[in-house]
Design a protein around this motif. Structure first.
Motif, PDB file in Angstrom:
ATOM      1  N   LEU A 124       0.847  -1.186   0.000  1.00 47.03           N
ATOM      2  CA  LEU A 124       0.000   0.000   0.000  1.00 47.03           C
ATOM      3  C   LEU A 124       0.883   1.237   0.000  1.00 47.03           C
ATOM      4  O   LEU A 124       1.920   1.273   0.665  1.00 47.03           O
ATOM      5  CB  LEU A 124      -0.889  -0.002   1.251  1.00 47.03           C
ATOM      6  CG  LEU A 124      -2.280   0.633   1.174  1.00 47.03           C
ATOM      7  CD1 LEU A 124      -3.114  -0.023   0.094  1.00 47.03           C
ATOM      8  CD2 LEU A 124      -2.968   0.520   2.524  1.00 47.03           C
ATOM      9  N   GLU A 125       0.474   2.259  -0.764  1.00 47.14           N
ATOM     10  CA  GLU A 125       1.245   3.493  -0.830  1.00 47.14           C
ATOM     11  C   GLU A 125       0.350   4.708  -0.608  1.00 47.14           C
ATOM     12  O   GLU A 125      -0.855   4.664  -0.861  1.00 47.14           O
ATOM     13  CB  GLU A 125       1.897   3.649  -2.217  1.00 47.14           C
ATOM     14  CG  GLU A 125       3.005   2.683  -2.517  1.00 47.14           C
ATOM     15  CD  GLU A 125       3.633   2.947  -3.881  1.00 47.14           C
ATOM     16  OE1 GLU A 125       4.636   2.275  -4.198  1.00 47.14           O
ATOM     17  OE2 GLU A 125       3.123   3.824  -4.611  1.00 47.14           O
ATOM     18  N   ARG A 126       0.981   5.779  -0.153  1.00 51.36           N
ATOM     19  CA  ARG A 126       0.317   7.080  -0.211  1.00 51.36           C
ATOM     20  C   ARG A 126       0.365   7.542  -1.656  1.00 51.36           C
ATOM     21  O   ARG A 126       1.292   7.228  -2.387  1.00 51.36           O
ATOM     22  CB  ARG A 126       1.032   8.095   0.683  1.00 51.36           C
ATOM     23  CG  ARG A 126       0.933   7.789   2.169  1.00 51.36           C
ATOM     24  CD  ARG A 126       1.626   8.851   2.996  1.00 51.36           C
ATOM     25  NE  ARG A 126       1.463   8.593   4.420  1.00 51.36           N
ATOM     26  CZ  ARG A 126       2.249   7.801   5.124  1.00 51.36           C
ATOM     27  NH1 ARG A 126       3.259   7.195   4.521  1.00 51.36           N
ATOM     28  NH2 ARG A 126       2.036   7.603   6.407  1.00 51.36           N
ATOM     29  N   ASP A 127      -0.631   8.303  -2.056  1.00 57.91           N
ATOM     30  CA  ASP A 127      -0.625   8.870  -3.407  1.00 57.91           C
ATOM     31  C   ASP A 127       0.103  10.206  -3.349  1.00 57.91           C
ATOM     32  O   ASP A 127      -0.414  11.166  -2.773  1.00 57.91           O
ATOM     33  CB  ASP A 127      -2.067   9.063  -3.891  1.00 57.91           C
ATOM     34  CG  ASP A 127      -2.123   9.553  -5.324  1.00 57.91           C
ATOM     35  OD1 ASP A 127      -1.061   9.930  -5.863  1.00 57.91           O
ATOM     36  OD2 ASP A 127      -3.213   9.563  -5.899  1.00 57.91           O
ATOM     37  N   PRO A 128       1.307  10.289  -3.906  1.00 56.57           N
ATOM     38  CA  PRO A 128       2.079  11.526  -3.809  1.00 56.57           C
ATOM     39  C   PRO A 128       1.558  12.636  -4.708  1.00 56.57           C
ATOM     40  O   PRO A 128       1.971  13.788  -4.591  1.00 56.57           O
ATOM     41  CB  PRO A 128       3.482  11.090  -4.249  1.00 56.57           C
ATOM     42  CG  PRO A 128       3.216   9.969  -5.208  1.00 56.57           C
ATOM     43  CD  PRO A 128       2.010   9.244  -4.657  1.00 56.57           C
ATOM     44  N   ASN A 129       0.639  12.288  -5.619  1.00 60.08           N
ATOM     45  CA  ASN A 129       0.194  13.257  -6.612  1.00 60.08           C
ATOM     46  C   ASN A 129      -1.077  13.998  -6.241  1.00 60.08           C
ATOM     47  O   ASN A 129      -1.333  15.085  -6.737  1.00 60.08           O
ATOM     48  CB  ASN A 129      -0.019  12.551  -7.958  1.00 60.08           C
ATOM     49  CG  ASN A 129       1.255  11.892  -8.449  1.00 60.08           C
ATOM     50  OD1 ASN A 129       2.179  12.563  -8.860  1.00 60.08           O
ATOM     51  ND2 ASN A 129       1.308  10.578  -8.353  1.00 60.08           N
ATOM     52  N   SER A 130      -1.879  13.404  -5.393  1.00 61.27           N
ATOM     53  CA  SER A 130      -3.141  14.054  -5.047  1.00 61.27           C
ATOM     54  C   SER A 130      -3.703  13.469  -3.766  1.00 61.27           C
ATOM     55  O   SER A 130      -3.276  12.418  -3.303  1.00 61.27           O
ATOM     56  CB  SER A 130      -4.163  13.875  -6.180  1.00 61.27           C
ATOM     57  OG  SER A 130      -4.497  12.505  -6.336  1.00 61.27           O
ATOM     58  N   ASP A 131      -4.652  14.165  -3.217  1.00 59.52           N
ATOM     59  CA  ASP A 131      -5.379  13.694  -2.043  1.00 59.52           C
ATOM     60  C   ASP A 131      -6.854  13.683  -2.406  1.00 59.52           C
ATOM     61  O   ASP A 131      -7.535  14.704  -2.301  1.00 59.52           O
ATOM     62  CB  ASP A 131      -5.141  14.622  -0.842  1.00 59.52           C
ATOM     63  CG  ASP A 131      -5.917  14.172   0.394  1.00 59.52           C
ATOM     64  OD1 ASP A 131      -6.472  13.048   0.354  1.00 59.52           O
ATOM     65  OD2 ASP A 131      -5.976  14.929   1.374  1.00 59.52           O
ATOM     66  N   PRO A 132      -7.373  12.520  -2.891  1.00 59.57           N
ATOM     67  CA  PRO A 132      -8.757  12.472  -3.338  1.00 59.57           C
ATOM     68  C   PRO A 132      -9.755  12.810  -2.249  1.00 59.57           C
ATOM     69  O   PRO A 132     -10.856  13.267  -2.522  1.00 59.57           O
ATOM     70  CB  PRO A 132      -8.930  11.022  -3.822  1.00 59.57           C
ATOM     71  CG  PRO A 132      -7.862  10.256  -3.125  1.00 59.57           C
ATOM     72  CD  PRO A 132      -6.711  11.210  -2.979  1.00 59.57           C
ATOM     73  N   LYS A 133      -9.355  12.603  -0.986  1.00 57.38           N
ATOM     74  CA  LYS A 133     -10.290  12.921   0.101  1.00 57.38           C
ATOM     75  C   LYS A 133     -10.511  14.425   0.229  1.00 57.38           C
ATOM     76  O   LYS A 133     -11.485  14.867   0.835  1.00 57.38           O
ATOM     77  CB  LYS A 133      -9.773  12.347   1.420  1.00 57.38           C
ATOM     78  CG  LYS A 133      -9.867  10.831   1.495  1.00 57.38           C
ATOM     79  CD  LYS A 133      -9.606  10.316   2.894  1.00 57.38           C
ATOM     80  CE  LYS A 133      -8.186  10.540   3.324  1.00 57.38           C
ATOM     81  NZ  LYS A 133      -7.900   9.940   4.649  1.00 57.38           N
TER      82      LYS A 133
END
Length: 297
Positions: free
Chosen positions: A217-226
């Motif tokens: 599992l990774e954090r999304d470095p490009n955006s925060d959909p929340k």
């Protein structure tokens, strides 16, 4: 995670990914570097999520999973599930819907009453342990253990990010011949569908999501959909026979996301109403905008 009649499922990679699908996927990596680049650009597409090396800074480690079940179910939203294929390529999809199963008193959980079996052992292992179980004897669901005795989070729906052609082939292999081609949003919009699309086999059960070399599992470095979606809390799906436990609002999803498996309009109305109320001060003032004369509902 309700109990259903089950047949024994053989734990093999081929049971999830038929040979002709894997062969086609392998063919893509047998090309020369020049042809491979062209092939990826035309057929797969080089997503900005693509990485040639595992980004250790983005990967979520053991500490992340040490959270209470409901908290972890919410924190999963927006994170990226990565599946490393045998040829070194990666499939990526963002989590947009989860369900929390608290174990113990939660009658809808496989570990209700603290019951331990050979099948649900992963639920009692350290947080971050993968729990894969079969339903209907032919499909699989993927869960991740959390803090709490026998507690785990079901991954219910994902948004495909990278590897769409391979996901589509894996899904098509389990559908009737001549069936229509699936839309992107239909590739992973269900717990069994996502296991098919990302080639999650039964033998991933009891693996550690924090350290496994084939899935993580990774954090999304490009955006925060929340940041652009509210989190909706709704009753869990498919557990209607469990009485009051079927009504617990322990399914969480991103409001308005097209990849959510089942939208609950009533839960969405209630959560939106609660958000509006939280922005109102004691005199009917909307605190975040400074507007007055707003009536309570």
């Amino acid at each position: 995670m309700s109990e259903r009649k089950r047949k024994k499922v053989v734990c093999t990679e081929a049971a999830v990914a038929p040979e002709h699908v894997l062969a086609e996927h392998k063919h893509q990596t047998d090309l020369t570097p020049e042809k491979q680049t062209k092939h990826e650009s035309a057929a797969v597409g080089r997503s900005h999520y693509f990485t040639t090396n595992n980004d250790l800074q983005s990967r979520l480690g053991e500490d992340f999973f040490h959270q209470p079940c409901i908290s972890l179910a919410k924190e999963f939203l927006g994170k990226v599930l990565v599946r490393m294929c045998a040829d070194g390529s990666e499939l990526r999809a963002r989590i947009v819907e989860t369900e929390a199963y608290l174990g113990g008193e939660d009658k809808a959980s496989h570990s209700a009453g603290g019951k331990r079996t050979e099948r649900n052992t992963a639920m009692f292992m350290k947080p971050g342990t993968i729990y894969v179980y079969p339903i209907y004897g032919i499909y699989l669901c993927m869960n991740v253990s959390s803090e709490g005795e026998g507690a785990a989070v079901l991954l219910r729906s994902l948004e495909p990010l990278q590897g769409h052609p391979v996901m589509r082939q894996l899904r098509a292999a389990r559908r009737k011949e001549g069936a229509r081609q699936l839309k992107d949003k239909e590739l992973c919009n269900g717990p069994s569908k996502l296991c098919q699309a990302l080639n999650i086999p039964r033998c991933f059960d009891r693996r550690d999501l924090a350290t496994d070399p084939e899935v993580w599992l990774e954090r999304d470095p490009n955006s925060d959909p929340k940041a652009n979606h509210d989190i909706v809390s709704a009753p869990r799906v498919g557990i209607e026979s469990h009485g009051e436990w079927a009504k617990k609002p322990w399914r969480f999803y991103l409001r308005g996301h097209p990849c959510v498996s089942v939208a609950n309009k009533e839960a969405e109305r209630q959560s939106l109403s609660g958000k509006v109320m939280s922005n109102l001060g004691p005199s009917g003032v909307q605190s975040d905008t400074g507007q007055h004369n707003v009536k309570r509902t």
